[in-house]
Design a protein around this motif. Structure first.
Motif, PDB file in Angstrom:
ATOM      1  N   MET A  70      13.245  13.456  41.023  1.00  0.00           N
ATOM      2  CA  MET A  70      13.173  14.239  39.796  1.00  0.00           C
ATOM      3  C   MET A  70      14.308  15.252  39.723  1.00  0.00           C
ATOM      4  O   MET A  70      14.813  15.557  38.644  1.00  0.00           O
ATOM      5  CB  MET A  70      11.825  14.960  39.709  1.00  0.00           C
ATOM      6  N   THR A  71      14.736  15.794  40.866  1.00  0.00           N
ATOM      7  CA  THR A  71      15.853  16.738  40.867  1.00  0.00           C
ATOM      8  C   THR A  71      17.129  16.057  40.402  1.00  0.00           C
ATOM      9  O   THR A  71      17.895  16.612  39.601  1.00  0.00           O
ATOM     10  CB  THR A  71      16.053  17.333  42.276  1.00  0.00           C
ATOM     11  N   ILE A  73      17.343  13.333  38.508  1.00  0.00           N
ATOM     12  CA  ILE A  73      17.196  12.996  37.090  1.00  0.00           C
ATOM     13  C   ILE A  73      17.445  14.220  36.216  1.00  0.00           C
ATOM     14  O   ILE A  73      18.197  14.169  35.231  1.00  0.00           O
ATOM     15  CB  ILE A  73      15.794  12.420  36.819  1.00  0.00           C
ATOM     16  N   ASN A  74      16.829  15.342  36.568  1.00  0.00           N
ATOM     17  CA  ASN A  74      17.001  16.543  35.752  1.00  0.00           C
ATOM     18  C   ASN A  74      18.402  17.121  35.880  1.00  0.00           C
ATOM     19  O   ASN A  74      18.910  17.745  34.953  1.00  0.00           O
ATOM     20  CB  ASN A  74      15.949  17.584  36.140  1.00  0.00           C
ATOM     21  N   ASN A  75      19.029  16.882  37.019  1.00  0.00           N
ATOM     22  CA  ASN A  75      20.415  17.279  37.180  1.00  0.00           C
ATOM     23  C   ASN A  75      21.305  16.522  36.201  1.00  0.00           C
ATOM     24  O   ASN A  75      22.205  17.077  35.572  1.00  0.00           O
ATOM     25  CB  ASN A  75      20.850  17.004  38.622  1.00  0.00           C
ATOM     26  N   MET A  76      21.047  15.224  36.047  1.00  0.00           N
ATOM     27  CA  MET A  76      21.792  14.413  35.077  1.00  0.00           C
ATOM     28  C   MET A  76      21.556  14.917  33.656  1.00  0.00           C
ATOM     29  O   MET A  76      22.484  15.051  32.856  1.00  0.00           O
ATOM     30  CB  MET A  76      21.358  12.949  35.178  1.00  0.00           C
ATOM     31  N   LEU A  77      20.281  15.201  33.351  1.00  0.00           N
ATOM     32  CA  LEU A  77      19.955  15.647  31.999  1.00  0.00           C
ATOM     33  C   LEU A  77      20.583  16.997  31.682  1.00  0.00           C
ATOM     34  O   LEU A  77      20.996  17.250  30.550  1.00  0.00           O
ATOM     35  CB  LEU A  77      18.435  15.734  31.832  1.00  0.00           C
ATOM     36  N   TYR A  78      20.672  17.872  32.691  1.00  0.00           N
ATOM     37  CA  TYR A  78      21.232  19.204  32.469  1.00  0.00           C
ATOM     38  C   TYR A  78      22.735  19.138  32.241  1.00  0.00           C
ATOM     39  O   TYR A  78      23.253  19.732  31.293  1.00  0.00           O
ATOM     40  CB  TYR A  78      20.916  20.103  33.670  1.00  0.00           C
ATOM     41  N   TYR A  79      23.447  18.426  33.136  1.00  0.00           N
ATOM     42  CA  TYR A  79      24.898  18.372  33.041  1.00  0.00           C
ATOM     43  C   TYR A  79      25.396  17.286  32.081  1.00  0.00           C
ATOM     44  O   TYR A  79      26.505  17.369  31.575  1.00  0.00           O
ATOM     45  CB  TYR A  79      25.510  18.132  34.426  1.00  0.00           C
ATOM     46  N   HIS A  80      24.565  16.282  31.853  1.00  0.00           N
ATOM     47  CA  HIS A  80      24.966  15.156  31.015  1.00  0.00           C
ATOM     48  C   HIS A  80      23.812  14.776  30.084  1.00  0.00           C
ATOM     49  O   HIS A  80      23.135  13.778  30.304  1.00  0.00           O
ATOM     50  CB  HIS A  80      25.370  13.954  31.869  1.00  0.00           C
ATOM     51  N   GLY A 176      -1.879  13.463  38.298  1.00  0.00           N
ATOM     52  CA  GLY A 176      -3.144  14.182  38.289  1.00  0.00           C
ATOM     53  C   GLY A 176      -3.042  15.687  38.237  1.00  0.00           C
ATOM     54  O   GLY A 176      -4.052  16.386  38.288  1.00  0.00           O
ATOM     55  N   GLU A 177      -1.827  16.215  38.117  1.00  0.00           N
ATOM     56  CA  GLU A 177      -1.611  17.656  38.102  1.00  0.00           C
ATOM     57  C   GLU A 177      -0.859  18.077  36.836  1.00  0.00           C
ATOM     58  O   GLU A 177      -0.236  17.249  36.169  1.00  0.00           O
ATOM     59  CB  GLU A 177      -0.790  18.083  39.328  1.00  0.00           C
ATOM     60  N   PRO A 178      -0.903  19.388  36.485  1.00  0.00           N
ATOM     61  CA  PRO A 178      -0.077  19.869  35.373  1.00  0.00           C
ATOM     62  C   PRO A 178       1.396  19.595  35.670  1.00  0.00           C
ATOM     63  O   PRO A 178       1.798  19.481  36.834  1.00  0.00           O
ATOM     64  CB  PRO A 178      -0.369  21.376  35.349  1.00  0.00           C
ATOM     65  N   LEU A 179       2.204  19.492  34.646  1.00  0.00           N
ATOM     66  CA  LEU A 179       3.625  19.197  34.831  1.00  0.00           C
ATOM     67  C   LEU A 179       4.330  20.346  35.532  1.00  0.00           C
ATOM     68  O   LEU A 179       4.164  21.509  35.164  1.00  0.00           O
ATOM     69  CB  LEU A 179       4.296  18.951  33.472  1.00  0.00           C
ATOM     70  N   GLN A 185      11.034  19.718  31.852  1.00  0.00           N
ATOM     71  CA  GLN A 185      12.380  19.522  31.311  1.00  0.00           C
ATOM     72  C   GLN A 185      12.622  18.073  30.952  1.00  0.00           C
ATOM     73  O   GLN A 185      13.206  17.751  29.907  1.00  0.00           O
ATOM     74  CB  GLN A 185      13.421  19.984  32.329  1.00  0.00           C
ATOM     75  N   LEU A 186      12.171  17.147  31.802  1.00  0.00           N
ATOM     76  CA  LEU A 186      12.366  15.721  31.541  1.00  0.00           C
ATOM     77  C   LEU A 186      11.591  15.280  30.306  1.00  0.00           C
ATOM     78  O   LEU A 186      12.119  14.553  29.454  1.00  0.00           O
ATOM     79  CB  LEU A 186      11.929  14.900  32.760  1.00  0.00           C
ATOM     80  N   VAL A 187      10.346  15.710  30.188  1.00  0.00           N
ATOM     81  CA  VAL A 187       9.531  15.366  29.015  1.00  0.00           C
ATOM     82  C   VAL A 187      10.183  15.912  27.748  1.00  0.00           C
ATOM     83  O   VAL A 187      10.299  15.211  26.733  1.00  0.00           O
ATOM     84  CB  VAL A 187       8.100  15.921  29.175  1.00  0.00           C
ATOM     85  N   THR A 188      10.613  17.166  27.797  1.00  0.00           N
ATOM     86  CA  THR A 188      11.236  17.790  26.628  1.00  0.00           C
ATOM     87  C   THR A 188      12.499  17.049  26.205  1.00  0.00           C
ATOM     88  O   THR A 188      12.673  16.710  25.030  1.00  0.00           O
ATOM     89  CB  THR A 188      11.577  19.264  26.923  1.00  0.00           C
ATOM     90  N   ASN A 189      13.375  16.772  27.159  1.00  0.00           N
ATOM     91  CA  ASN A 189      14.631  16.090  26.831  1.00  0.00           C
ATOM     92  C   ASN A 189      14.406  14.676  26.339  1.00  0.00           C
ATOM     93  O   ASN A 189      15.063  14.216  25.391  1.00  0.00           O
ATOM     94  CB  ASN A 189      15.548  16.066  28.057  1.00  0.00           C
ATOM     95  N   SER A 190      13.475  13.961  26.964  1.00  0.00           N
ATOM     96  CA  SER A 190      13.220  12.576  26.586  1.00  0.00           C
ATOM     97  C   SER A 190      12.667  12.474  25.171  1.00  0.00           C
ATOM     98  O   SER A 190      13.148  11.688  24.348  1.00  0.00           O
ATOM     99  CB  SER A 190      12.241  11.929  27.574  1.00  0.00           C
ATOM    100  N   LEU A 191      11.647  13.283  24.878  1.00  0.00           N
ATOM    101  CA  LEU A 191      11.054  13.247  23.539  1.00  0.00           C
ATOM    102  C   LEU A 191      12.025  13.777  22.492  1.00  0.00           C
ATOM    103  O   LEU A 191      12.089  13.257  21.367  1.00  0.00           O
ATOM    104  CB  LEU A 191       9.756  14.052  23.519  1.00  0.00           C
ATOM    105  N   GLN A 192      12.789  14.795  22.850  1.00  0.00           N
ATOM    106  CA  GLN A 192      13.748  15.359  21.907  1.00  0.00           C
ATOM    107  C   GLN A 192      14.750  14.294  21.481  1.00  0.00           C
ATOM    108  O   GLN A 192      15.091  14.175  20.306  1.00  0.00           O
ATOM    109  CB  GLN A 192      14.476  16.541  22.531  1.00  0.00           C
ATOM    110  N   TYR A 193      15.221  13.501  22.449  1.00  0.00           N
ATOM    111  CA  TYR A 193      16.187  12.458  22.116  1.00  0.00           C
ATOM    112  C   TYR A 193      15.550  11.400  21.215  1.00  0.00           C
ATOM    113  O   TYR A 193      16.075  11.079  20.147  1.00  0.00           O
ATOM    114  CB  TYR A 193      16.743  11.784  23.371  1.00  0.00           C
ATOM    115  N   TYR A 194      14.417  10.847  21.635  1.00  0.00           N
ATOM    116  CA  TYR A 194      13.840   9.727  20.911  1.00  0.00           C
ATOM    117  C   TYR A 194      13.308  10.107  19.547  1.00  0.00           C
ATOM    118  O   TYR A 194      13.346   9.302  18.620  1.00  0.00           O
ATOM    119  CB  TYR A 194      12.740   9.063  21.744  1.00  0.00           C
TER     120      TYR A 194
END
Length: 206
Positions: A70-71, A73-80, A176-179, A185-194
């Protein structure tokens, strides 16, 4: 190629990560040592062999491996941020071709106004995801599909529409746990794009 004393991490995203210095920094910030690395030509996978900085041992625990994944993936989303489509859809990234016949390149794309908000639910057992966007047929199915692609489980949903605007709330969990913050960040970026860009591109292709 494997290493009995180190965990193998493979990253492939065309040449968008350049020399992957940001990924190296992210791994070190996770208290990991990079024993060796193979940074190859653009379009090929780059490989890191990592160990725990405290014990110098191979990383084996699934929770720790997921944290590393996840680190990155989120690193990619942040910088790219342009990588959002690829990371969710699982497709090879092909940069858009520039219109050489137009001095200013391709025209600016329209954007569907979309807001995403994620916070912990009052009961503390899950997260509350609020999505406000333009209503359309199949919207609910698309949102759930994007969440499923990144292993987010929808516990329940409350759907509301006002005219052509949809205001949907989802109670979601990750394993099974809260995000946790990286997943938020991944959920926000993914939904924002689509919801704000992908849908526009789909309409313009008709």
């Amino acid at each position: 190629m494997s290493d009995p004393f180190a965990t193998k991490v493979t990253v492939e995203f065309g040449d968008k990560l350049g020399e992957l210095l940001d990924t190296v920094t992210a791994l070190k910030n996770l208290n990991l040592n990079i024993r060796k690395a193979a940074l190859v030509s653009p379009g090929k996978a780059s490989t890191f062999f990592i160990t725990d900085a405290d014990t110098s041992e191979k990383v084996l625990k699934s929770a720790r491996l997921e944290e590393i994944r996840m680190t990155i993936i989120n690193n990619m989303l942040y910088y790219h941020p342009e990588s959002s489509e690829t990371l969710v859809a699982g497709k090879s990234f092909q940069p858009p071709s520039r219109d050489q016949t137009h001095p200013l390149g391709p025209k600016a794309r329209a954007v569907v106004q979309t807001t995403i908000d994620v916070k912990e639910a009052p009961n503390g057992s899950c997260s509350l995801l609020a999505v406000t966007t333009r209503d359309r047929p199949g919207l609910l199915v698309d949102i759930v599909s994007v969440l499923k692609d990144i292993n987010v489980n929808v516990v329940s949903a409350e759907i509301d529409t006002m005219g052509d605007e949809a205001k949907d709330e989802f109670f979601v969990t990750y394993h099974g746990e809260p995000l946790n913050p990286p997943m938020v960040q991944l959920v926000t970026n993914s939904l924002q794009y689509y919801l704000s860009l992908a849908e526009v591109e789909k309409e313009e292709s008709y």
